[in-house]
Motif scaffolding. Structure first.
Motif, short mmCIF file in Angstrom:
data_model
loop_
_atom_site.label_atom_id
_atom_site.label_comp_id
_atom_site.label_asym_id
_atom_site.label_seq_id
_atom_site.Cartn_x
_atom_site.Cartn_y
_atom_site.Cartn_z
N SER A 29 -5.70 16.75 7.61
CA SER A 29 -6.81 15.40 6.80
C SER A 29 -6.74 15.96 5.53
CB SER A 29 -7.94 15.45 7.52
OG SER A 29 -7.68 15.25 8.75
N ILE A 30 -6.87 17.25 5.07
CA ILE A 30 -6.97 17.81 3.86
C ILE A 30 -5.50 17.24 2.90
CG2 ILE A 30 -6.78 19.94 2.26
CD1 ILE A 30 -8.49 20.97 4.59
N GLU A 31 -4.38 17.61 3.59
CA GLU A 31 -3.06 17.14 2.72
C GLU A 31 -2.03 17.24 3.81
OE1 GLU A 31 -2.28 19.71 -0.38
OE2 GLU A 31 -2.16 21.47 0.94
N LEU A 32 -1.27 16.24 4.07
CA LEU A 32 -0.11 16.09 4.86
C LEU A 32 0.71 17.19 5.28
CD1 LEU A 32 0.80 12.52 4.59
CD2 LEU A 32 -0.48 13.30 6.45
N GLY A 33 1.09 17.78 4.16
CA GLY A 33 2.00 18.82 3.91
C GLY A 33 3.46 18.65 4.57
N THR A 34 4.37 19.47 4.51
CA THR A 34 5.51 19.15 5.16
C THR A 34 5.72 18.75 6.77
OG1 THR A 34 6.48 20.80 3.77
CG2 THR A 34 8.06 20.29 5.59
N TYR B 125 0.77 -1.31 -0.04
CA TYR B 125 0.15 -0.13 0.02
C TYR B 125 0.96 1.29 -0.07
CZ TYR B 125 -4.30 -2.83 1.17
OH TYR B 125 -5.27 -3.57 1.11
N ALA B 126 0.33 2.49 -0.37
CA ALA B 126 0.91 3.67 -0.57
C ALA B 126 -0.04 4.41 0.18
CB ALA B 126 1.17 4.25 -2.04
N LEU B 127 0.87 5.46 0.98
CA LEU B 127 0.14 6.54 1.90
C LEU B 127 -0.55 7.59 1.00
CD1 LEU B 127 -0.78 7.51 4.75
CD2 LEU B 127 1.65 8.57 4.60
N LEU B 128 -1.70 7.78 1.24
CA LEU B 128 -2.66 8.95 0.22
C LEU B 128 -2.09 10.42 1.12
CD1 LEU B 128 -5.85 7.67 -0.92
CD2 LEU B 128 -3.90 7.45 -1.99
N ASP B 129 -2.13 11.42 0.33
CA ASP B 129 -1.84 12.77 0.91
C ASP B 129 -2.93 13.15 1.84
OD1 ASP B 129 0.45 14.50 1.41
OD2 ASP B 129 -0.61 15.93 0.06
N SER B 130 -4.24 12.80 1.48
CA SER B 130 -5.26 13.18 2.17
C SER B 130 -5.94 11.99 3.06
CB SER B 130 -6.31 13.79 1.13
OG SER B 130 -5.83 14.87 0.43
N GLY B 131 -6.80 12.68 4.17
CA GLY B 131 -7.55 11.58 5.02
C GLY B 131 -6.96 11.25 6.20
N SER B 132 -5.66 11.57 6.64
CA SER B 132 -4.91 11.26 7.53
C SER B 132 -5.50 11.71 8.94
CB SER B 132 -3.66 11.26 7.36
OG SER B 132 -3.04 10.38 6.65
N ALA B 133 -5.25 11.24 10.00
CA ALA B 133 -5.51 11.63 11.40
C ALA B 133 -4.00 12.00 12.10
CB ALA B 133 -6.27 10.72 11.95
N LEU B 134 -3.85 13.14 12.05
CA LEU B 134 -2.71 13.70 12.81
C LEU B 134 -3.15 14.82 13.80
CD1 LEU B 134 -1.44 12.66 9.96
CD2 LEU B 134 0.77 13.62 10.94
N GLY B 135 -2.25 15.24 14.85
CA GLY B 135 -2.74 16.38 15.46
C GLY B 135 -2.12 16.51 16.81
N PHE B 136 -2.43 17.41 17.37
CA PHE B 136 -1.72 17.52 18.83
C PHE B 136 -2.99 17.53 19.80
CE2 PHE B 136 1.02 20.19 16.02
CZ PHE B 136 2.32 19.81 16.55
N GLY B 137 -2.67 16.93 21.00
CA GLY B 137 -3.50 16.66 22.11
C GLY B 137 -4.61 15.68 21.89
N LYS C 10 -9.62 14.51 -0.79
CA LYS C 10 -9.33 15.83 -0.37
C LYS C 10 -10.67 16.47 -0.79
CE LYS C 10 -6.43 19.67 -1.23
NZ LYS C 10 -5.12 20.35 -2.06
N LYS C 11 -11.33 16.37 -1.62
CA LYS C 11 -12.49 16.95 -2.00
C LYS C 11 -13.59 16.67 -0.79
CE LYS C 11 -12.10 17.91 -6.87
NZ LYS C 11 -12.51 17.51 -8.49
N SER C 12 -13.55 15.45 -0.66
CA SER C 12 -14.54 15.06 0.70
C SER C 12 -14.25 15.69 1.95
CB SER C 12 -14.62 13.55 0.61
OG SER C 12 -15.70 13.25 1.48
N VAL C 13 -13.14 16.07 2.07
CA VAL C 13 -12.82 16.60 3.42
C VAL C 13 -13.16 18.04 3.39
CG1 VAL C 13 -10.99 17.24 5.22
CG2 VAL C 13 -11.08 15.03 3.81
N GLU C 14 -13.01 18.66 2.33
CA GLU C 14 -13.21 20.09 2.18
C GLU C 14 -14.62 20.18 2.03
OE1 GLU C 14 -9.20 21.33 -0.29
OE2 GLU C 14 -10.89 20.79 -1.52
N PHE C 15 -15.40 19.35 1.55
CA PHE C 15 -17.07 19.48 1.68
C PHE C 15 -17.38 19.44 2.90
CE2 PHE C 15 -21.16 17.91 1.38
CZ PHE C 15 -21.71 18.48 0.32
N ALA C 16 -16.97 18.59 3.81
CA ALA C 16 -17.15 18.29 5.01
C ALA C 16 -16.81 19.67 5.87
CB ALA C 16 -16.79 17.02 5.85
N PHE C 17 -15.93 20.10 5.71
CA PHE C 17 -15.53 21.43 6.51
C PHE C 17 -16.46 22.58 6.12
CE2 PHE C 17 -11.00 19.97 7.39
CZ PHE C 17 -11.26 20.07 8.63
#
Length: 281
Positions: A246-251, A68-80, A205-212
């Motif tokens: 979740s929209i895109e991983l970024g640097t 599998y390859a990791l997509l740039d969208s949809g991930s769960a990362l964050g602080f706290g 990515k579009k799905s996340v943006e629509f949800a926001f």
């Protein structure tokens, strides 16, 4: 073209994928057969290569990066947003550094990122019992386990049940690395052609943006799978786990994932990763 897709019934995932699977956005000719499973079940399905697209823990991803390859969208990362180590017997909270090796810990799965973080912070806690994440609180209340490693919405419910926090492992990670904590990602099976994989990435990515842009659009769908959660708790959950990463991983997101993998390799907790893990270089 129909693709199989797996994600959890938790509010963050149903929030992210509602627009995609219900065609609230243009899916460019793709349809999806959805499998709702807890994260460890999804990890196991990924090990078997069963799904075209799936959510999995970043810990588990280290074992399936050849498939599998990791997509740039949809991930769960964050602080706290990290997992919590909790207990029923309050005396365990008095000095977390003295938790004895024999204590039985309920964990939401061997290959969850939560268990990986537990291994970093408390390598001596090896007496572990795997269980569905939603069963851990009740197991503590029945004194079937001594400690519980909780994730997802249980972060918001454990105190109501008379349970106590020992340590926030997300805060521990942040103090050690300065990075957001990588919890789960969305991956695409490498057997799919590149055009399809990139299309899926674009659509998520579009799905996340629509949800926001339309945060209440998927409320009925989210509530349907939210295990009797109140609306307030559902949206607290979403606010924690769905964000710019979740929209895109970024640097910054990629740095956090690379840090996780590098630390895991140094501690020999995962095998060497031979492939470029990212779909988009």
């Amino acid at each position: 073209m129909k693709l199989s897709i797996g994600f959890s019934p938790c509010p963050n995932d149903t929030f992210i994928f509602d627009a995609l699977i219900h065609h609230k956005i243009d899916t460019e000719g793709l349809t999806f057969e959805v499998f709702f499973d807890d994260v460890e079940t999804l990890n196991q399905k990924a090990f078997r290569g069963e799904l075209d697209i799936t959510k999995l823990s970043f810990h588990a991803f280290a074992y399936v990066s050849e498939q599998y390859a990791l997509l740039d969208s949809g991930s769960a990362l964050g602080f706290g947003v990290g997992p919590l180590l909790i207990c029923h017997q309050e005396h365990f909270t008095q000095n977390s550094g003295e938790l004895s090796a024999g204590l039985k810990v309920g964990i939401p799965g061997r290959y969850t990122t939560a268990n990986f973080l537990l291994g970093i912070a408390f390598p001596h806690l090896t007496n572990k019992q795997e269980m569905v994440f939603s069963e851990i609180e009740n197991a503590l209340l029945k004194d079937q386990i001594d400690l519980g490693l909780i994730i997802h919405e249980n972060r918001f419910t454990y105190t109501e049940k008379g349970l106590h926090k020992i340590i926030d492992l997300g805060n521990y990670w942040e103090q050690q690395t300065g990075c957001a904590i990588p919890l789960g990602g969305i991956v695409a099976n490498r057997k799919l052609d590149q055009e399809t994989k990139e299309k899926v990435n674009r659509l998520i990515k579009k799905s996340v943006e629509f949800a926001f842009a339309n945060p209440r659009s998927g409320l009925d769908f989210i509530r349907q799978h939210a295990q009797e959660m109140s609306e307030e708790v559902m949206y607290k959950h979403i606010e924690l786990y769905v964000n710019k990463y979740s929209i895109e991983l970024g640097t910054e997101g990629r740095k956090a994932i690379d840090t996780l993998f590098n630390m895991a390799r140094e501690k020999e907790l995962i095998p060497p990763v031979q492939h470029d893990i990212y779909l988009i270089p």
